[in-house]
Scaffold this active site. Structure first.
Site, PDB file in Angstrom:
ATOM      1  N   CYS A  22     -14.437  32.661  -7.591  1.00  0.00           N
ATOM      2  CA  CYS A  22     -14.353  34.065  -7.466  1.00  0.00           C
ATOM      3  C   CYS A  22     -13.277  34.626  -8.222  1.00  0.00           C
ATOM      4  O   CYS A  22     -12.315  33.949  -8.781  1.00  0.00           O
ATOM      5  CB  CYS A  22     -14.438  34.715  -6.053  1.00  0.00           C
TER       6      CYS A  22
ATOM      7  N   CYS B  59      19.602  42.585 -22.273  1.00  0.00           N
ATOM      8  CA  CYS B  59      18.580  41.759 -22.233  1.00  0.00           C
ATOM      9  C   CYS B  59      17.485  42.373 -23.221  1.00  0.00           C
ATOM     10  O   CYS B  59      16.991  41.565 -24.086  1.00  0.00           O
ATOM     11  CB  CYS B  59      17.623  41.859 -20.966  1.00  0.00           C
TER      12      CYS B  59
ATOM     13  N   CYS C  31       2.554  31.572  -5.754  1.00  0.00           N
ATOM     14  CA  CYS C  31       3.656  32.046  -5.340  1.00  0.00           C
ATOM     15  C   CYS C  31       3.191  32.820  -3.941  1.00  0.00           C
ATOM     16  O   CYS C  31       4.251  33.742  -3.413  1.00  0.00           O
ATOM     17  CB  CYS C  31       4.730  33.056  -6.233  1.00  0.00           C
TER      18      CYS C  31
ATOM     19  N   CYS D 278       0.811  -1.066   0.066  1.00  0.00           N
ATOM     20  CA  CYS D 278      -0.155   0.167   0.250  1.00  0.00           C
ATOM     21  C   CYS D 278       0.819   1.244  -0.132  1.00  0.00           C
ATOM     22  O   CYS D 278       0.563   2.264  -0.724  1.00  0.00           O
ATOM     23  CB  CYS D 278      -1.051  -0.022   1.093  1.00  0.00           C
TER      24      CYS D 278
ATOM     25  N   CYS E   9      16.404  36.684 -18.810  1.00  0.00           N
ATOM     26  CA  CYS E   9      15.646  35.910 -20.147  1.00  0.00           C
ATOM     27  C   CYS E   9      15.687  34.301 -20.037  1.00  0.00           C
ATOM     28  O   CYS E   9      15.095  33.867 -21.016  1.00  0.00           O
ATOM     29  CB  CYS E   9      16.702  36.494 -21.285  1.00  0.00           C
TER      30      CYS E   9
END
Length: 440
Positions: free
Chosen positions: A401, A361, A408, A248, A352
């Protein structure tokens, strides 16, 4: 080194021949031998060149403060078709370096006066057993460690027990404390209780592992499949003592790993995590490795997770750890955004999430438009998905809702993306829509 190994082997053989009764043990020769090995290992030359007097060494041993760890457990076990309440205590006497000097286990009567032994009473029984053992060994300075806040208040006399039986046990503890030159409690986390938990668990297991009258061992009933299984083939979760058959538990662990979650005890309401090492007996090595990865993932907050963009690596790291690692190679790591993978050692951009190529970047995104990213944004706009501004993950509202709590922890409005503060919206958008609340 060779002499040290020979000495340890001789000590182990000598201790194995001693009788198990703590009342007949003389601890001082064992402490002297143990300290001698440690001193010899730490500084062999200093040991032989410095002529320390035997009297000062003896005085040091006498004044050493020993550490007492104790644990009392009450557990409900299922043997055949019966639920059995068993209790046991574990005691560990250690030196100042937390090296185990002596262990003790004892079975307790789980029922007394028509009542089941409480956890508090079991803990106090364990403490009394530990202090009595320390007195038998003629220890003078002892610090005992407690992981229960209520019990700590009892033994420090800041709270008076209302239960008569508990008050009687606390009085016994106080009387035993007076027999030491120095005996004080110390409050610690449960994980800091050395050895005692394991000894208490062994005391409990010994009570449900009796040999039957026909010479065979008793079977134990698994509460998941209700099959009678040999006790030796039952799996016990270390942190909570709940027991299930290996079959199990294997299915339970595999199902949790498939779902990508951390494996916890299957008992309802129990949140104890299943250790990796204990699962190696019934899991394949590949699944054990997956389990280690799941535990590592759960230990890193979502906003701190970063994966190596190298497709041959994809190692999981925390932003804090990878930044600290990169700084050992590049002092400008925090300003430039460059990171060095802790596994494959390839450099990449933390912003990035691509291999680092000495471009900014902005220049990289301008010269390398990502078709997959554009497709994702297009699909998100079509499906009315919302991107979390805190961790940049996409969120889809299936039902409920419009108050969204991202994984996070950031809270926002699904309609406009405005932040929720203190469970209150900062926008005027509707909080819910009937079509998302009521099912047909």
């Amino acid at each position: 080194m060779a002499f040290n190994l020979q000495l340890q082997e001789a000590m182990a053989d000598s201790l194995a021949l001693q009788p198990p009764s703590t009342s007949q043990l003389n601890l001082h020769p064992r402490i002297h031998d143990h300290n001698f090995v440690i001193d010899l290992t730490d500084s062999a030359e200093a040991y032989f060149t410095n002529d320390a007097s035997s009297s000062s060494k003896a005085a040091e041993e006498e004044s050493e403060c020993f550490r007492l760890y104790f644990k009392g457990l009450v557990s409900e076990e299922r043997v055949k078709d019966m639920d059995v309440i068993v209790a046991g205590v574990g005691v560990a006497v250690c030196d100042a370096r937390d090296n185990l000097i002596l262990e003790a286990k004892k079975n307790l009567e789980a029922f007394g006066g028509g009542e089941v032994l409480s956890n508090e009473a079991a803990e106090l029984e364990a403490l009394i057993e530990g202090l009595s053992t320390a007195l038998t060994l003629d220890l003078r300075n002892v610090t005992f460690y407690c992981d229960d806040s209520k019990l700590y208040q009892y033994v420090t006399y800041t709270v008076r027990p209302e239960n008569f039986k508990i008050a009687t046990l606390v009085t016994q503890v106080a009387l035993l404390q007076r027999k030491f030159e120095h005996c004080t409690p110390s409050f610690v986390e449960p994980r800091d209780i050395k050895f005692a938990f394991q000894f208490a668990r062994e005391a409990i297991v010994s009570q449900i592992n009796w040999p039957a009258s026909n010479g065979k061992r008793l079977d134990e009933t698994c509460v998941i499949c209700f099959e009678e299984t040999d006790v030796a083939r039952m799996f016990s979760i270390d942190s909570c003592l709940h027991r299930y058959c290996n079959s199990c538990m294997k299915q339970h662990v595999e199902a949790k790993l498939v779902n990508g979650s951390v494996v916890q005890c299957p008992h309802e309401g129990c949140e104890s995590e299943v250790s990796i090492d204990s699962c190696e007996t019934f899991l394949e090595p590949k699944l054990v490795q997956v389990m280690r990865q799941r535990i590592k993932e759960s230990s890193i907050p979502v906003t701190e997770k970063v994966y190596c963009p190298n497709p041959k690596c994809s190692a999981l790291m925390s932003k804090k750890d990878v930044l600290k690692y990169t700084k050992t190679y590049y002092g400008f790591a925090e300003q430039s955004g460059v990171r060095k993978c802790m596994e494959c050692h390839c450099c990449f951009c933390i912003n990035c999430k691509v291999p680092f190529d000495n471009h900014t970047c902005y220049d990289y995104k301008k010269s390398n438009p990502c078709a997959e990213e554009q497709l994702m944004k297009s699909l998100a706009k079509k499906k009315h998905w919302r991107q979390c501004v805190n961790c940049s993950h996409m969120v889809e509202l299936a039902e409920g809702c419009y108050h969204i709590t991202c994984r996070c922890g950031y809270e926002f409005c699904y309609t406009c993306g405005a932040e929720w503060k203190d469970k209150t919206p900062t926008c005027s958008c509707p909080i819910w829509d009937e079509r998302n609340i009521i099912r047909e």
